[in-house]
Structures are given as structure tokens and as C-alpha cells.
Design a protein around this motif. Structure first.
Motif: not given
Length: 376
Positions: A336-337, A339-341, A344, A356, A373, A376
Motif C-alpha cells: 500500500a505504501e 501504491l499510495s505514493w 498521490d 486501477w 490505498t 486512506r
């Protein structure tokens, strides 16, 4: 807004699939209504682990009366037993409260291209791209128009997504691809994507272009040291502007035809284009101009981050709402980190929607990362 992509076979025969996609937190599912040849993993399906879609196919019923008189008629998916795979999957998704967008692939069709070689893109060396129907042909435009009408009429989607709404080029080709590793420059690949089929040759001649000279310039540039070919404009010289305008005009003719067809069949229905602001762009993400009459423009985000960000910003200058087509599959990490990056970064570059790729191909770990993600 978050849109998850899926194939009909991801849902048909799996009673849990629609709920699994709903649990990701998405607002809608982009469900394939017309798709090209593929061999697709199905890691979550209870009955199979892959689907071998042997040729391009339409996943709404192919009605004889609708296609009568058309030279090009879509194939049907013999690898599925459902008489209406799109409709069956759509109903399962709607039962979970999900909107359904009909993901429609247009000119990427190896089945029809192989059977009709005079209707495909042909490069300056005379080599046909059998996967790429050329929209310079009236038969191809009529095929695309009828396809959109039938998908909107029979599929009854909440929205329409058009992919390959223009000519395909050198890339995005065939099985066991052995051309992506070449050292051709980006400009040379664009030159190899220029079409010289009979219909395109007629267009060049009508615009006052000497086709023999144009073909010669393309061939010479493709055969030069890649380091010396930095732009299409340099390679084509005083012909570049006219060729560019013909190419963007051709994509525009197809796009305008299909937008009008979709909106006359279902007034008010939103239409999304897989799009690129580059006037030389070909492929699934076809070139679009400023002020294009679409609701959303989705840019390909499968590349280096800086390339993706630049592409999204360019789309943002064209007018409509912008979406990012985010690859959530290998080689990208399943966490998730990461994909979140990415999400964003794409949002900061102007994306108001994240599309997606892909809810059916993803493993459980990747689905968890997508869900985290979105949540959040």
C-alpha cells in the motif's frame, strides 16, 4: 473517484467476485465489453487460474440484424459459455451497488485485421500490422460505430470508456513480442507508426503530399543511428505539419463519430477516452486535442514517474477531467505504501480519478494494497 478494471470472466462463475471488488472501496468497475486477444491470469477465480482469449471478441450479444451489411463483424468469445458475459457480470456488479463502465477496445483487433489485411495499418516499408485496424477506412469506422452502438444499447452501461480510439502504431502488437527491446528512438517508433495503407495514401495525396518522398523520408530516418533521430519533425522536414494534421484529424474523425453515436444512443451518458496529448501518439491511448468533447481523459501511467506526471499535466491543459491509469501489477511492488505514493503523485499532477489496473489479474496481496490505498 476510483475505477477498478475487470474482465467478464473475472465475475462470471464466481459469486464472490463482485463483492470482492466492492470491498476494495471503488466507485465503479470498468468492465471489458470488447477486448483484444489475451491470455489472462485469474488468481482469485474458483474454477480456473487463467483464461486464454484466443481472439478479439465482443462480450455483449452480436446481433445478426445489427451487423448485417457490415464488412467487419466482431468475434464472439467461445471460451465463455454465457450468452451475454458482459450483461451477466454487469448485473452482479450492480447488485453490489457498483456503477459499470463499458471498457471498449476499438481498433486493436488481430482477428479482423488478419482476415482483412487491406484494412490494417501498413508502415513505410510495406509491412502490415495485423493487430491494428486503420480508421482511415470507412469499413473500420463503421465497425467502430456499430460496436459502440451495440455496447451502449445492449450493455446498458452507466458510462463508456473508449480505448484505441484512433490508429494503433508499432507498439502494443502481438504475442511473444520481440520488438520492445530494440534501440529505436522514440521518434523512430513514431515514424514506424505512420500508416501507408491505401486509404491513408489517398489522404496524403489529397493533401498534396508526395507519398513516394514521404515514404522515403520515413524509411531513411528509421534506418539511421537512433541517436541521430530526435524528432519526427526533423525526419519529415517540410512535410511534418501536414502529416501531423492528417493523423490528428483522422483520430478526431473517429472520436467525433463515436461520441455522437454513444450520446445519441444514450443521451447524457458520460464518455471517457484513453488519451494522450502528444499529436504523434498512436495505440491504446490515442492523440486528443485541446477542447476535446469528452467527460474524462485517462492517461497511461505505466511508465517512469516523471513521464507519467508530464503526460497527465499535458492532458490537464486540454480541458476535460483527467484520470490516471495506474498499473498495480508487477513489476510494481504489492504494498500500500508504494501504491499510495504513486496515487498521490498522480493526483498532484492533475488526476481527479484513479483507474486501477487490474481487479481480476491482481493477487490477494495486491487487492489488499489497492483497498488500503483507496481507504486512506
Amino acid at each position: 473517484m476510483n475505477v477498478i478494471y475487470a474482465y467478464p470472466w473475472d465475475l462470471v462463475g464466481d459469486d464472490a467476485a463482485a463483492g470482492r471488488l466492492k470491498a476494495l472501496g471503488a466507485d465503479a468497475v470498468a468492465l471489458a465489453a470488447s477486448y483484444h486477444t489475451t491470455r489472462a491470469a485469474t488468481p482469485m477465480h474458483p474454477a480456473h487460474r487463467l483464461v486464454d482469449a484466443l481472439h478479439s471478441a465482443c462480450y455483449v450479444p452480436v446481433r445478426e440484424e445489427a451487423w448485417k451489411g457490415n464488412r467487419l463483424v466482431p468475434g464472439t468469445p467461445s471460451w465463455m459459455t454465457s450468452a451475454d458475459p458482459f450483461g451477466e457480470a454487469r448485473d452482479a456488479l450492480r447488485a453490489e451497488g457498483l456503477a459499470v463502465h463499458a471498457w471498449t477496445v476499438l481498433t486493436h483487433n488481430s482477428l479482423l485485421g488478419s482476415a482483412n489485411p487491406d484494412l490494417v495499418v501498413r508502415n513505410a516499408f510495406g509491412e502490415p500490422y495485423r493487430y491494428a485496424l486503420c480508421p482511415a477506412s470507412g469499413d473500420v469506422r463503421e465497425y467502430c460505430r456499430t460496436l459502440v452502438h451495440e455496447i451502449v444499447e445492449l450493455g446498458a452501461p452507466d458510462a463508456l470508456i473508449l480505448e484505441a480510439c484512433g490508429a494503433l502504431g508499432f507498439r502494443h502488437g502481438g504475442h511473444h513480442e520481440k520488438t520492445d527491446g530494440t534501440d529505436w528512438s522514440a521518434a523512430q517508433l513514431a515514424l514506424l507508426s505512420l500508416c501507408f495503407c491505401a486509404a491513408c495514401v489517398t489522404r496524403y495525396e489529397s493533401a498534396g503530399l508526395d507519398v513516394t518522398v514521404l515514404r522515403s523520408r520515413v524509411r531513411a530516418a528509421v534506418d539511421r543511428d537512433p541517436r541521430s533521430v530526435t524528432s519526427v519533425e526533423e525526419a519529415l522536414g517540410d512535410m511534418a505539419d501536414a502529416v501531423r494534421d492528417l493523423r490528428t484529424g483522422l483520430a478526431g474523425e473517429l472520436r467525433d463519430l463515436l461520441l455522437a453515436e454513444a450520446r445519441s444512443t444514450r443521451p447524457g451518458m458520460p464518455v471517457t477516452l484513453h488519451a494522450n496529448a502528444d499529436p504523434w501518439a498512436t495505440g491504446p491511448f490515442a492523440t486528443v486535442p485541446a477542447g476535446v468533447d469528452a467527460d474524462v481523459l485517462v492517461g497511461n501511467c505505466w511508465n517512469a514517474l516523471e513521464v507519467d506526471e508530464a503526460g497527465l499535466r499535458a492532458l490537464g491543459r486540454l480541458g476535460p477531467r483527467v484520470g490516471a491509469y495506474l498499473l498495480a501489477l508487477p513489476p510494481r511492488p504489492a504494498d500500500a505504501e508504494a501504491l499510495s505514493w504513486l496515487a498521490d503523485a498522480y493526483t498532484a499532477a492533475g488526476a481527479e480519478e484513479i483507474h486501477w489496473y487490474h481487479g481480476g489479474l491482481a493477487s490477494s496481496a495486491r487487492l489488499e494494497a489497492i483497498s488500503a490505498t483507496i481507504a486512506r
